[in-house]
Design an enzyme around this catalytic site. Structure first.
Site, PDB file in Angstrom:
ATOM      1  N   GLY A 232      30.268  37.709  30.728  1.00 29.91           N
ATOM      2  CA  GLY A 232      30.589  37.556  32.148  1.00 29.91           C
ATOM      3  C   GLY A 232      31.047  36.363  32.647  1.00 29.91           C
ATOM      4  O   GLY A 232      31.448  36.066  33.919  1.00 29.91           O
ATOM      5  N   GLU A 274      26.094  37.029  25.660  1.00 32.95           N
ATOM      6  CA  GLU A 274      27.072  37.863  25.096  1.00 32.95           C
ATOM      7  C   GLU A 274      28.385  37.636  25.382  1.00 32.95           C
ATOM      8  O   GLU A 274      29.058  38.446  25.994  1.00 32.95           O
ATOM      9  CB  GLU A 274      26.579  39.373  25.621  1.00 32.95           C
ATOM     10  CG  GLU A 274      25.521  39.896  24.964  1.00 32.95           C
ATOM     11  CD  GLU A 274      25.157  41.292  25.454  1.00 32.95           C
ATOM     12  OE1 GLU A 274      24.389  41.941  25.141  1.00 32.95           O
ATOM     13  OE2 GLU A 274      25.744  41.763  26.547  1.00 32.95           O
ATOM     14  N   GLY A 276      32.352  37.157  25.768  1.00 31.40           N
ATOM     15  CA  GLY A 276      33.611  37.311  25.036  1.00 31.40           C
ATOM     16  C   GLY A 276      34.413  36.514  25.506  1.00 31.40           C
ATOM     17  O   GLY A 276      34.995  35.565  25.062  1.00 31.40           O
ATOM     18  N   ARG A 277      34.869  36.963  26.735  1.00 27.45           N
ATOM     19  CA  ARG A 277      35.977  36.319  27.458  1.00 27.45           C
ATOM     20  C   ARG A 277      36.232  34.688  27.396  1.00 27.45           C
ATOM     21  O   ARG A 277      37.202  34.183  27.200  1.00 27.45           O
ATOM     22  CB  ARG A 277      35.977  36.723  28.865  1.00 27.45           C
ATOM     23  CG  ARG A 277      37.231  36.266  29.657  1.00 27.45           C
ATOM     24  CD  ARG A 277      36.972  36.520  31.334  1.00 27.45           C
ATOM     25  NE  ARG A 277      36.530  37.993  31.418  1.00 27.45           N
ATOM     26  CZ  ARG A 277      37.156  39.073  31.449  1.00 27.45           C
ATOM     27  NH1 ARG A 277      38.605  39.165  31.608  1.00 27.45           N
ATOM     28  NH2 ARG A 277      36.467  40.202  31.849  1.00 27.45           N
ATOM     29  N   ARG A 312      45.603  44.228  31.673  1.00 29.33           N
ATOM     30  CA  ARG A 312      44.788  43.638  32.633  1.00 29.33           C
ATOM     31  C   ARG A 312      45.689  43.674  33.996  1.00 29.33           C
ATOM     32  O   ARG A 312      45.323  44.009  35.108  1.00 29.33           O
ATOM     33  CB  ARG A 312      44.317  42.272  32.404  1.00 29.33           C
ATOM     34  CG  ARG A 312      43.320  42.463  31.079  1.00 29.33           C
ATOM     35  CD  ARG A 312      42.392  41.071  31.031  1.00 29.33           C
ATOM     36  NE  ARG A 312      41.362  40.734  31.984  1.00 29.33           N
ATOM     37  CZ  ARG A 312      41.816  39.981  33.100  1.00 29.33           C
ATOM     38  NH1 ARG A 312      42.771  39.232  33.120  1.00 29.33           N
ATOM     39  NH2 ARG A 312      40.615  39.850  34.135  1.00 29.33           N
ATOM     40  N   TYR A 316      43.892  45.986  36.836  1.00 33.12           N
ATOM     41  CA  TYR A 316      42.928  45.317  37.773  1.00 33.12           C
ATOM     42  C   TYR A 316      43.963  44.440  38.739  1.00 33.12           C
ATOM     43  O   TYR A 316      43.247  43.671  39.579  1.00 33.12           O
ATOM     44  CB  TYR A 316      41.937  44.188  37.222  1.00 33.12           C
ATOM     45  CG  TYR A 316      41.250  44.552  36.107  1.00 33.12           C
ATOM     46  CD1 TYR A 316      40.090  45.774  36.117  1.00 33.12           C
ATOM     47  CD2 TYR A 316      41.338  43.757  34.772  1.00 33.12           C
ATOM     48  CE1 TYR A 316      39.248  45.979  35.039  1.00 33.12           C
ATOM     49  CE2 TYR A 316      40.541  44.174  33.656  1.00 33.12           C
ATOM     50  CZ  TYR A 316      39.504  45.147  33.794  1.00 33.12           C
ATOM     51  OH  TYR A 316      38.724  45.620  32.794  1.00 33.12           O
ATOM     52  N   CYS A 343      57.129  53.830  30.898  1.00 39.41           N
ATOM     53  CA  CYS A 343      57.530  54.851  32.048  1.00 39.41           C
ATOM     54  C   CYS A 343      56.413  54.889  33.211  1.00 39.41           C
ATOM     55  O   CYS A 343      55.867  56.277  33.601  1.00 39.41           O
ATOM     56  CB  CYS A 343      58.278  55.981  31.892  1.00 39.41           C
ATOM     57  SG  CYS A 343      59.401  56.068  30.511  1.00 39.41           S
ATOM     58  N   GLU A 344      56.141  53.701  33.755  1.00 41.83           N
ATOM     59  CA  GLU A 344      55.006  53.839  34.541  1.00 41.83           C
ATOM     60  C   GLU A 344      55.372  52.527  35.448  1.00 41.83           C
ATOM     61  O   GLU A 344      55.445  51.445  35.110  1.00 41.83           O
ATOM     62  CB  GLU A 344      53.657  53.493  34.061  1.00 41.83           C
ATOM     63  CG  GLU A 344      52.935  54.448  33.113  1.00 41.83           C
ATOM     64  CD  GLU A 344      52.422  55.509  34.130  1.00 41.83           C
ATOM     65  OE1 GLU A 344      52.324  55.611  35.118  1.00 41.83           O
ATOM     66  OE2 GLU A 344      52.575  56.710  33.476  1.00 41.83           O
TER      67      GLU A 344
HETATM   68  C1  LIG Z   1      32.268  43.527  28.115  1.00 41.91           C
HETATM   69  C2  LIG Z   1      30.638  42.969  27.696  1.00 41.91           C
HETATM   70  C3  LIG Z   1      30.339  41.657  27.334  1.00 41.91           C
HETATM   71  C4  LIG Z   1      31.336  40.776  27.464  1.00 41.91           C
HETATM   72  O1  LIG Z   1      32.028  40.494  28.845  1.00 41.91           O
HETATM   73  P1  LIG Z   1      32.987  39.043  28.925  1.00 41.91           P
HETATM   74  O2  LIG Z   1      33.444  39.135  30.372  1.00 41.91           O
HETATM   75  O3  LIG Z   1      33.816  39.404  27.925  1.00 41.91           O
HETATM   76  O4  LIG Z   1      32.134  37.676  28.438  1.00 41.91           O
HETATM   77  C5  LIG Z   1      28.909  41.402  27.266  1.00 41.91           C
HETATM   78  N1  LIG Z   1      28.168  42.099  27.256  1.00 41.91           N
HETATM   79  C6  LIG Z   1      28.337  43.631  27.571  1.00 41.91           C
HETATM   80  C7  LIG Z   1      27.420  44.573  27.737  1.00 41.91           C
HETATM   81  C8  LIG Z   1      29.749  44.297  27.958  1.00 41.91           C
HETATM   82  O5  LIG Z   1      29.926  45.368  28.194  1.00 41.91           O
END
Ligand SMILES: *Cc1c(COP(=O)(O)O)cnc(C)c1O
Length: 418
Positions: A232, A274, A276-277, A312, A316, A343-344
């Site tokens: 997050g 965790e 990702g982004r 995205r 959003y 077609c959206e």
């Molecule tokens: C999506 C998700 C992440 C990664 O979120 P990012 O915004 O990409 O950092 C980590 N943990 C869980 C449980 C998620 O669902």
């Protein structure tokens, strides 16, 4: 307004397009490595710090391999994601399995791989026991509901309205049950923010978990092995936004760790994340060509990518910066909607965006597509997924996923022997 820099020039892009036609996503390996190392450097004080890269953000083996080389594990939430990690050679407790509404077969696979299973609900204890047996180490996902001071955001919602995790009362009960079943190794997880740019929101998450660990450890007499702060961490999609200050966040969390974990004699507890982004997001680009312009009640620029390549903005209303290659220094004299061919009517990468005058044949680079970009792709309207390319540190380009063909699209169909 500051601008966003690209790791490739217009000429380089033209060379790439000769070999790999648009649209495609291209990822900058050096940027990914630098960002990953910076996260580890920021948290070098934290015992056993590890980021389990959220596979859903960019499920490509080359990306996972690069991140594994920097010391990351994977955060998986489905059977294919578990298998992907396994194929890349990421095994055992280098895999965090953070799923929800989980099918039995997925728990079974996670247990076989020796992954750390992070349970989303108290009822998943008997479900897991039946599906795969009780593992040696267990984690639970906490949902603070309205106890959380800092409210969620548009992507993840308010905690009390989010489907994830256990309530505080359930957590105590859940660890107790697991203790009675003989589990001795425990972790605690939460994920209450998404794309969060506020440094203090991330610090608050850590504080909330530290307090909870103290409370649970005291009450139940169990020993926590790790605390998972979730993902997050946000990225500045808009040029005027600022990335979260990892060093600041880490320092504040370190203070809290000393005050709450060390002073209470609970150290060492490993700190994990965790993200990702924040790791790959800023280092991916969707490269697309302008194939039409249209002048009706508004000005439209039609490109050869569509929301099947990057959902995205439609999903959003998310902002993704757009660079018109070769026109970086031209003034932004026009206001366009940049559209795809679905077609959206929400198939737009930008609405009322100020850009330099665009001509057919121009190459647009859509920024920050390295996470939750390609990965969210779909085939609606018969749209095929694009290729993914990797810009190597030596400047060469490697295709790390080919574009889909119509045969891929038809592969699951039965044409009745036609
Ligand atoms: C999506 C998700 C992440 C990664 O979120 P990012 O915004 O990409 O950092 C980590 N943990 C869980 C449980 C998620 O669902």
């Amino acid at each position: 307004m500051t601008s966003k820099k690209l790791p490739f020039t217009k000429n380089k892009t033209k060379e790439i397009i000769k070999e790999y036609p648009t649209p495609f996503h291209i990822y900058n390996e050096k940027g990914i490595r630098d960002t990953a190392r910076r996260l580890y450097r920021s948290f070098s004080w934290a015992p056993g710090f590890k980021n389990y890269f959220a596979v859903k953000a960019n499920p490509n083996p080359y990306i996972l391999k690069i991140l594994a080389e920097v010391g990351m594990g994977t955060d998986c939430s489905s059977l294919p994601e578990l298998i992907l990690a396994e194929k890349v050679g990421i095994k055992g407790e280098n895999i965090m399995f953070t799923s929800n509404d989980t099918p039995a077969a997925e728990f079974k696979k996670a247990k076989e791989l020796g992954a750390i299973i992070n349970l989303d609900d108290i009822t998943h204890i008997p479900f897991l026991e039946e599906a795969a047996g009780i593992p040696e180490i267990i984690c639970f996902r906490y949902n603070p509901g309205s106890l959380r001071k800092h409210k969620g955001n548009v992507i993840i919602g308010k905690p009390e309205e989010a489907k994830y995790g256990l309530t505080k009362n359930q957590l105590f009960e859940a660890y107790k049950i697991m203790g009675e079943k003989g589990v001795k190794r425990f972790g605690l997880h939460t994920m209450v923010v998404s794309n969060e740019l506020d440094n203090d929101a991330l610090v608050e998450t850590a504080e909330m978990l530290f307090d909870l660990v103290v409370e649970i450890s005291r009450k139940l007499g169990i020993k926590f092995e790790f605390i998972n702060l979730g993902g997050g961490v946000g990225i500045p999609y808009k040029p005027e936004q600022k990335a979260p200050d990892l060093e600041y966040i880490s320092k504040k969390i370190q203070k809290l760790y000393e005050q709450k974990i060390e002073k209470n004699g609970l150290a060492p507890i490993r700190l994990v994340m965790e993200c990702g982004r924040a790791i790959t997001g800023p280092h991916g680009y969707l490269v697309t060509k302008v194939i039409h312009e249209k002048h009706i009640y508004k000005e439209y620029i039609g490109v050869d990518a569509c929301m099947a390549n990057l959902m995205r903005p439609a999903l959003y209303g998310a902002y993704h910066h757009i660079t018109v290659l070769g026109k970086e220094s031209k003034s932004k004299t026009h206001i366009y909607d940049v559209t795809g061919s679905l077609c959206e009517n929400n198939d737009k990468f930008a609405i009322d965006r100020k850009l330099p005058k665009i001509d057919i044949g121009d190459i647009l680079v859509i920024h920050d597509t390295g996470a939750h970009g390609f990965a969210m792709g779909f085939n609606y309207n018969g749209k095929l997924r694009s290729a993914e390319l990797l810009l190597l540190p030596n400047g060469k380009v490697k295709q790390i996923r080919r574009a889909e063909t119509v045969n891929d699209y038809f592969a699951t169909l039965d044409f009745l022997g036609l």
